[in-house]
Design an enzyme around this catalytic site. Structure first.
Site, mmCIF file in Angstrom:
data_model
loop_
_atom_site.group_PDB
_atom_site.id
_atom_site.type_symbol
_atom_site.label_atom_id
_atom_site.label_comp_id
_atom_site.label_asym_id
_atom_site.label_seq_id
_atom_site.Cartn_x
_atom_site.Cartn_y
_atom_site.Cartn_z
ATOM 1 N N CYS A 11 -5.922 -6.574 -6.994
ATOM 2 C CA CYS A 11 -5.768 -6.078 -5.630
ATOM 3 C C CYS A 11 -5.218 -7.160 -4.700
ATOM 4 C CB CYS A 11 -7.095 -5.545 -5.124
ATOM 5 S SG CYS A 11 -8.485 -6.617 -5.493
ATOM 6 N N HIS A 12 -5.286 -8.404 -5.117
ATOM 7 C CA HIS A 12 -4.780 -9.489 -4.266
ATOM 8 C C HIS A 12 -3.256 -9.481 -4.235
ATOM 9 C CE1 HIS A 12 -4.960 -11.288 -8.326
ATOM 10 N NE2 HIS A 12 -3.857 -11.900 -7.940
ATOM 11 N N TYR A 15 0.852 -1.185 0.000
ATOM 12 C CA TYR A 15 0.000 0.000 0.000
ATOM 13 C C TYR A 15 0.890 1.239 0.000
ATOM 14 C CZ TYR A 15 -3.484 -3.427 1.309
ATOM 15 O OH TYR A 15 -4.312 -4.511 1.320
ATOM 16 N N ASN A 40 -12.334 -1.017 -5.437
ATOM 17 C CA ASN A 40 -11.904 -1.447 -6.770
ATOM 18 C C ASN A 40 -13.045 -1.535 -7.779
ATOM 19 O OD1 ASN A 40 -13.130 -3.752 -5.888
ATOM 20 N ND2 ASN A 40 -11.558 -5.129 -6.585
#
Length: 105
Positions: free
Chosen positions: A55-56, A24, A47
């Site tokens: 995003c994983h 992040y 998202n």
DNA sequence: CATTTGACAGGAA
DNA sequence: CTTCCTGCCAAAT
């Protein structure tokens, strides 16, 4: 092209190659706000395109996964990462080994 | 429009 | 190494 901070984060996240992970904080820094790591998390949660934004592949600075809005939660997320060839130790991704390196030159 | 919450991070104890 | 505290940004209420 919506040059908002969040948009830039989405753009960067979509560039994360398979087999690599980002944090992040890194996305926040690349987006222009090194302090907006939290905002990045918010963006990931929101998202707009789950298929386009991996995003994983975004984990905490310590390599630990903070969360996942998709099905299965962090459990599924962990599974997906391992499936992409990412190694983990004690539920933590080896960030120093799989951290994504943005296109330099 | 003001306040609270959250998928964070980093430093101090 | 773990726990607590502070700073920061964006979205939700």
């Amino acid at each position: 092209m919506t040059e908002s901070f969040t948009s830039r984060v989405y753009q960067l996240a979509s560039k994360i190659p398979k087999g690599k992970v980002s944090t992040y904080a890194q996305l926040a820094t690349l987006a222009g706000n090194p302090k907006a790591a939290r905002a990045v998390g918010t963006a990931m949660k929101h998202n707009p395109d789950m298929l386009r934004i991996p995003c994983h592949r975004v984990v905490g600075s310590n390599g630990a996964m903070r969360g996942y809005a998709g099905a299965g939660g962090v459990e599924m997320k962990k599974k997906m990462l391992m499936k992409e060839g990412i190694e983990m130790v004690n539920e933590r991704v080896i960030v120093h080994k799989f951290l994504w390196q943005p296109d330099l030159l």
